[in-house]
Each structure stands twice: as C-alpha cells, then as structure tokens.
Scaffold this motif. Structure first.
Motif, PDB file in Angstrom:
ATOM      1  N   LYS A 109      25.653  44.764  26.591  1.00 20.57           N
ATOM      2  CA  LYS A 109      26.758  45.468  27.214  1.00 20.57           C
ATOM      3  C   LYS A 109      27.199  44.767  28.486  1.00 20.57           C
ATOM      4  CE  LYS A 109      26.742  50.368  26.093  1.00 20.57           C
ATOM      5  NZ  LYS A 109      26.538  51.711  26.648  1.00 20.57           N
ATOM      6  N   SER A 110      26.209  44.316  29.269  1.00 22.63           N
ATOM      7  CA  SER A 110      26.535  43.677  30.543  1.00 22.63           C
ATOM      8  C   SER A 110      27.302  42.373  30.339  1.00 22.63           C
ATOM      9  CB  SER A 110      25.266  43.408  31.348  1.00 22.63           C
ATOM     10  OG  SER A 110      24.409  42.536  30.637  1.00 22.63           O
ATOM     11  N   SER A 111      26.964  41.635  29.307  1.00 24.94           N
ATOM     12  CA  SER A 111      27.674  40.377  29.062  1.00 24.94           C
ATOM     13  C   SER A 111      29.089  40.632  28.548  1.00 24.94           C
ATOM     14  CB  SER A 111      26.901  39.482  28.111  1.00 24.94           C
ATOM     15  OG  SER A 111      26.694  40.117  26.886  1.00 24.94           O
ATOM     16  N   VAL A 112      29.274  41.706  27.790  1.00 19.16           N
ATOM     17  CA  VAL A 112      30.612  42.073  27.335  1.00 19.16           C
ATOM     18  C   VAL A 112      31.473  42.443  28.533  1.00 19.16           C
ATOM     19  CG1 VAL A 112      31.957  43.729  25.983  1.00 19.16           C
ATOM     20  CG2 VAL A 112      29.821  42.821  25.066  1.00 19.16           C
ATOM     21  N   LYS A 113      30.909  43.208  29.446  1.00 23.45           N
ATOM     22  CA  LYS A 113      31.628  43.599  30.651  1.00 23.45           C
ATOM     23  C   LYS A 113      31.947  42.379  31.503  1.00 23.45           C
ATOM     24  CE  LYS A 113      31.292  46.517  34.758  1.00 23.45           C
ATOM     25  NZ  LYS A 113      30.466  47.479  35.500  1.00 23.45           N
ATOM     26  N   ARG A 114      30.993  41.476  31.617  1.00 22.36           N
ATOM     27  CA  ARG A 114      31.197  40.260  32.408  1.00 22.36           C
ATOM     28  C   ARG A 114      32.349  39.430  31.837  1.00 22.36           C
ATOM     29  NH1 ARG A 114      30.957  39.233  37.136  1.00 22.36           N
ATOM     30  NH2 ARG A 114      28.923  40.226  37.262  1.00 22.36           N
ATOM     31  N   ILE A 115      32.458  39.380  30.523  1.00 25.22           N
ATOM     32  CA  ILE A 115      33.554  38.649  29.879  1.00 25.22           C
ATOM     33  C   ILE A 115      34.895  39.288  30.251  1.00 25.22           C
ATOM     34  CG2 ILE A 115      34.616  38.148  27.645  1.00 25.22           C
ATOM     35  CD1 ILE A 115      31.724  37.761  26.574  1.00 25.22           C
ATOM     36  N   ARG A 116      34.943  40.611  30.225  1.00 24.19           N
ATOM     37  CA  ARG A 116      36.179  41.313  30.601  1.00 24.19           C
ATOM     38  C   ARG A 116      36.541  41.021  32.050  1.00 24.19           C
ATOM     39  NH1 ARG A 116      33.927  46.096  28.365  1.00 24.19           N
ATOM     40  NH2 ARG A 116      33.786  46.936  30.472  1.00 24.19           N
ATOM     41  N   GLN A 117      35.553  41.100  32.937  1.00 24.81           N
ATOM     42  CA  GLN A 117      35.813  40.867  34.362  1.00 24.81           C
ATOM     43  C   GLN A 117      36.292  39.438  34.605  1.00 24.81           C
ATOM     44  OE1 GLN A 117      31.961  41.893  35.960  1.00 24.81           O
ATOM     45  NE2 GLN A 117      32.673  43.908  36.643  1.00 24.81           N
ATOM     46  N   THR A 118      35.670  38.495  33.934  1.00 24.33           N
ATOM     47  CA  THR A 118      36.034  37.087  34.100  1.00 24.33           C
ATOM     48  C   THR A 118      37.469  36.844  33.669  1.00 24.33           C
ATOM     49  OG1 THR A 118      33.739  36.469  33.693  1.00 24.33           O
ATOM     50  CG2 THR A 118      35.373  34.740  33.508  1.00 24.33           C
ATOM     51  N   LYS A 119      37.861  37.454  32.548  1.00 20.45           N
ATOM     52  CA  LYS A 119      39.220  37.283  32.049  1.00 20.45           C
ATOM     53  C   LYS A 119      40.236  37.834  33.054  1.00 20.45           C
ATOM     54  CE  LYS A 119      39.767  38.488  27.763  1.00 20.45           C
ATOM     55  NZ  LYS A 119      40.064  39.245  26.533  1.00 20.45           N
ATOM     56  N   THR A 120      39.930  39.001  33.617  1.00 23.20           N
ATOM     57  CA  THR A 120      40.827  39.618  34.589  1.00 23.20           C
ATOM     58  C   THR A 120      40.957  38.758  35.832  1.00 23.20           C
ATOM     59  OG1 THR A 120      40.137  41.790  33.801  1.00 23.20           O
ATOM     60  CG2 THR A 120      41.257  41.715  35.922  1.00 23.20           C
TER      61      THR A 120
END
Length: 84
Positions: free
Chosen positions: A5-16
């Motif tokens: 879950k944390s890596s999925v969230k990190r991917i979203r944050q990075t894209k933003t």
C-alpha cells in the motif's frame, strides 16, 4: 506493479509532485525566454528580479541544482547589463 500500500501511495505522490515540478520549471524557462527577448533595459531589469526569485525557489525545492540556478541567474544578469 507495486505490492505494498505504501509503495502505491508513494507512486501517486511522486506523479503529483513531478507534474507540479514540471509546471514550475517550465514557467521559469518561459520567463527566462522573455528576459532574453526583451530589448528594454528597465523592463528586463524588473523581470530579472522575478526570474531570479523563481530560480532560487526551484533550487530550494531541489527541482534544479543550486549551481544551475546560479549559472542561469549569472547568464541572465550579464545579458541584462549588456542591454543599452
């Protein structure tokens, strides 16, 4: 694909953050183009302070390297000072 879950969230944050960083960097590049295109020294001097501020903020946020910001500011200042 990410398994945590944390890596999925990190991917979203990075894209933003990437989109925001690209926007601010592009805005600064366009402002620099306007300074280079300007022929009026007074107008260019006013724009120079705003562009320098933009570059400093980008360097502070690690969007661009601090030495690159310094080199760009130096180049802009030389150009503005050479105007008549």
């Amino acid at each position: 694909m990410a398994n945590h879950k944390s890596s999925v969230k990190r991917i979203r944050q990075t894209k933003t953050k990437k989109l925001a960083n690209r926007y601010y960097a592009k805005t600064a590049r366009n402002a620099m183009r306007k300074v280079y295109a300007s022929t009026d020294k007074k107008e260019a001097t006013e724009m120079l302070s705003k562009v320098s501020s933009m570059l400093d903020k980008l360097a502070k946020k690690n969007v661009i390297h601090k030495n690159k910001a310094g080199n760009l500011k130096s180049s802009l200042a030389l150009h503005v000072n050479a105007l008549n």
